[in-house]
Scaffold this motif. Structure first.
Motif, PDB file in Angstrom:
ATOM      1  N   UNK A  72       0.820  -1.210   0.000  1.00  0.00           N
ATOM      2  CA  UNK A  72       0.000   0.000   0.000  1.00  0.00           C
ATOM      3  C   UNK A  72       0.852   1.257   0.000  1.00  0.00           C
ATOM      4  N   UNK A  73       1.989   1.199   0.698  1.00  0.00           N
ATOM      5  CA  UNK A  73       2.834   2.385   0.803  1.00  0.00           C
ATOM      6  C   UNK A  73       3.488   2.731  -0.520  1.00  0.00           C
ATOM      7  N   UNK A  74       3.806   1.719  -1.331  1.00  0.00           N
ATOM      8  CA  UNK A  74       4.511   1.977  -2.591  1.00  0.00           C
ATOM      9  C   UNK A  74       3.566   2.124  -3.778  1.00  0.00           C
ATOM     10  N   UNK A  75       2.271   1.872  -3.592  1.00  0.00           N
ATOM     11  CA  UNK A  75       1.348   1.943  -4.720  1.00  0.00           C
ATOM     12  C   UNK A  75       1.114   3.371  -5.177  1.00  0.00           C
ATOM     13  N   UNK A  76       1.026   4.301  -4.213  1.00  0.00           N
ATOM     14  CA  UNK A  76       0.786   5.689  -4.587  1.00  0.00           C
ATOM     15  C   UNK A  76      -0.535   5.836  -5.318  1.00  0.00           C
ATOM     16  N   UNK A  77      -0.576   6.762  -6.266  1.00  0.00           N
ATOM     17  CA  UNK A  77      -1.793   7.033  -7.018  1.00  0.00           C
ATOM     18  C   UNK A  77      -1.800   6.348  -8.383  1.00  0.00           C
ATOM     19  N   UNK A  78      -0.791   5.550  -8.678  1.00  0.00           N
ATOM     20  CA  UNK A  78      -0.721   4.912  -9.982  1.00  0.00           C
ATOM     21  C   UNK A  78      -1.641   3.692 -10.028  1.00  0.00           C
ATOM     22  N   UNK A  79      -2.287   3.447 -11.175  1.00  0.00           N
ATOM     23  CA  UNK A  79      -3.157   2.268 -11.276  1.00  0.00           C
ATOM     24  C   UNK A  79      -2.391   0.954 -11.240  1.00  0.00           C
ATOM     25  N   UNK A 160     -10.440  -0.796 -13.851  1.00  0.00           N
ATOM     26  CA  UNK A 160     -10.775  -1.874 -12.935  1.00  0.00           C
ATOM     27  C   UNK A 160     -10.662  -1.420 -11.487  1.00  0.00           C
ATOM     28  N   UNK A 161      -9.633  -0.642 -11.154  1.00  0.00           N
ATOM     29  CA  UNK A 161      -9.487  -0.139  -9.788  1.00  0.00           C
ATOM     30  C   UNK A 161     -10.641   0.792  -9.426  1.00  0.00           C
ATOM     31  N   UNK A 203      -3.745  -1.507  -7.362  1.00  0.00           N
ATOM     32  CA  UNK A 203      -2.436  -1.164  -7.910  1.00  0.00           C
ATOM     33  C   UNK A 203      -1.413  -2.250  -7.607  1.00  0.00           C
ATOM     34  N   UNK A 204      -1.454  -2.766  -6.379  1.00  0.00           N
ATOM     35  CA  UNK A 204      -0.510  -3.813  -6.002  1.00  0.00           C
ATOM     36  C   UNK A 204      -0.787  -5.105  -6.760  1.00  0.00           C
ATOM     37  N   UNK A 205      -2.072  -5.462  -6.884  1.00  0.00           N
ATOM     38  CA  UNK A 205      -2.430  -6.692  -7.601  1.00  0.00           C
ATOM     39  C   UNK A 205      -1.982  -6.603  -9.051  1.00  0.00           C
ATOM     40  N   UNK A 206      -2.248  -5.456  -9.697  1.00  0.00           N
ATOM     41  CA  UNK A 206      -1.823  -5.314 -11.086  1.00  0.00           C
ATOM     42  C   UNK A 206      -0.304  -5.289 -11.198  1.00  0.00           C
ATOM     43  N   UNK A 207       0.378  -4.703 -10.222  1.00  0.00           N
ATOM     44  CA  UNK A 207       1.837  -4.744 -10.240  1.00  0.00           C
ATOM     45  C   UNK A 207       2.351  -6.167 -10.222  1.00  0.00           C
ATOM     46  N   UNK A 208       1.750  -7.009  -9.373  1.00  0.00           N
ATOM     47  CA  UNK A 208       2.138  -8.415  -9.326  1.00  0.00           C
ATOM     48  C   UNK A 208       1.847  -9.111 -10.649  1.00  0.00           C
TER      49      UNK A 208
END
Length: 486
Positions: A72-79, A160-161, A203-208
């Motif tokens: 959560x801390x690294x997600x920021x406002x990016x999708x 999606x977010x 954001x985290x899920x999509x990053x993964x």
């Protein structure tokens, strides 16, 4: 019980103390208020944890909470959490080894791409792409292509977010309102606002997911275009040397011949994207149009989430890969996907036809190599399946063979220059009807021209009639100056 062993229910009990530490680590200054309110409601943090299915081992719990906080801390406002995507993609690409290419390996690839350009000059009117040819490791492929993955996935991730926040945000807000005093004050940024929390999770899920898929693709692809989409903003042919060699190991064909055939395909695709300026935007716009219509089936999402065991990271990853956040597909989205699939088939059909034409005079195994690549592309790989399960987007040309047949027909009837001139405008490229009936391509174009000419004549007649009606009055009824005729 030994006096040296603290009572499970006593104030020094390890479980509750560890859980209170976990809550303080997660909630910060708000933890004490939250713990007091929970106890006032008769809620034991340790019992709550046991009932939730979260890990009871303090070390495992600390790791799980730490991962959530970092996500959560690294997600920021990016999708899409691109830091996470980048790190995971590099990690996946390096699995099994990814050594830096030696000068000799670089020369092998560079020579193959140079020869491919010479052979292609006899098979297409499109000139070579202006970019410098590259020989890449898998890590270099990841670094070079991630900007396009950003362009490709962010529209889908953002929609999606937003849909997740709209669907589940109110429920989380109601949960907070049901607590005495609402959600505890002083929560870390991103956790107090339900919508922001869900966007951070998305954001985290999509990053993964993007990192996993890009890293897996890095171990499969041959170059920058063999998934159908141009992965470089400025076309430039490149080959991933290790993947070319791995593909050749399973074939009864010399590796040099395999490398040349794949170089032909890569160079041909780059010529196409370099000299058909509307094509790249057309493909990416189809993805963005699909993204704009994303909606979430809340009931399906809740059923999926309730089946996840949060204490099992493997189960969580499997659930995410299996499409927990997969959106519904609307008719408009299906139409956008159909256009994308058709465009991918046209691109790969043209590449298939041109590369094979260029290879046939020089490579003895051209026909079996062509068939192997066709089958490999039609089957798809695990990374393509990951994207499909996540957003319903399949980067697969289902009608590659039909498209190649159309391009071969146009070569036979119009010559190389006439075939390539079809790419000058989107209205000229083969349609799904042309894939069904390649022989009728010219007749359908002539009919379209005739229909357009008839429409032009009809419009001209209407304009002429309108001009005549507003002109001079009929003979014998000229009227008087300043008075309307008739």
């Amino acid at each position: 019980m030994s006096p040296d062993v603290p009572s499970p229910d006593g104030p020094d009990a390890t479980g509750p103390q560890q859980w209170e530490q976990m809550l303080r680590a997660m909630l910060g200054p708000a933890a004490d208020d939250a713990i007091r309110e929970m106890r006032a409601m008769g809620v034991d943090p340790a019992a709550l944890a046991a009932g939730s299915g979260l890990p009871t081992d303090p070390v495992a719990l600390q790791q799980a909470l730490g991962q959530v906080q970092r996500m959560l801390a690294t997600s920021g406002d990016e999708p899409v959490n691109w830091e996470m995507a980048h790190d995971l993609a590099r990690q996946q690409a390096a699995a099994g080894g990814d050594p830096t290419l030696s000068p000799g390996r670089v020369k092998e690839v560079s020579d193959a791409l140079s020869v491919a350009e010479l052979w292609l000059d006899a098979a297409t009117e499109l000139p070579p792409a202006a970019g410098t040819a590259h020989a890449w490791s898998r890590a270099e492929w990841v670094e070079a292509t991630l900007p396009t993955w950003r362009t490709l996935t962010e529209p889908v991730a953002a929609s999606l977010s937003a849909a997740l926040a709209d669907a589940l945000g109110p429920a989380i807000g109601e949960l907070g309102e049901g607590l005495p005093g609402g959600l505890p004050p002083g929560l870390p940024p991103g956790m107090a606002d339900p919508a922001q929390l869900l966007r951070g999770l998305g954001s985290a899920v999509f990053g993964l997911q993007v990192g996993q898929a890009a890293g897996t693709l890095a171990r499969e692809v041959f170059g920058t275009t063999d998934i159908g989409l141009p992965l470089l903003e400025r076309p430039s042919p490149a080959l991933v040397a290790a993947n070319v060699d791995a593909f050749a190991e399973g074939l009864d064909v010399p590796v040099e011949e395999v490398r040349l055939y794949l170089a032909l395909r890569e160079a041909a695709a780059n010529r196409l994207f370099a000299h058909v300026p509307w094509l790249r935007a057309h493909l990416l716009d189809a993805v963005a149009e699909y993204a704009r219509g994303i909606a979430i089936d809340v009931d399906q999402l809740e059923d999926a989430v309730s089946s996840i065991d949060p204490s099992d990271p493997a189960a969580l990853q499997e659930a995410l890969s299996g499409g927990v956040f997969a959106p519904q597909t609307t008719p408009a989205q299906q139409a956008a996907l159909a256009r994308l699939e058709h465009a991918l088939a046209l691109v790969e059909g043209w590449v298939d036809e041109v590369a094979t034409t260029a290879a046939t005079p020089h490579l003895p195994h051209t026909v079996p190599l062509r068939e192997m690549v066709r089958r490999r592309r039609a089957a798809g790989g695990p990374a393509e399946q990951t994207f499909a399960s996540l957003v319903g987007l399949e980067l697969r040309p289902r009608r590659l063979r039909d498209a190649a047949t159309v391009w071969a027909h146009l070569t036979a009837t119009r010559g190389t220059a006439g075939r390539d001139a079809v790419w000058e405008h989107p209205d000229l490229v083969p349609t799904p009807a042309d894939l069904d009936d390649p022989q009728g391509y010219d007749a359908r174009r002539e009919a379209a021209v005739d229909e357009s000419a008839d429409l032009d004549r009809a419009l001209a007649q209407i304009l002429d009639d309108a001009a005549g009606a507003g002109g001079a009055a009929p003979d014998g009824d000229e009227g008087t100056p300043g008075t309307p005729a008739g």
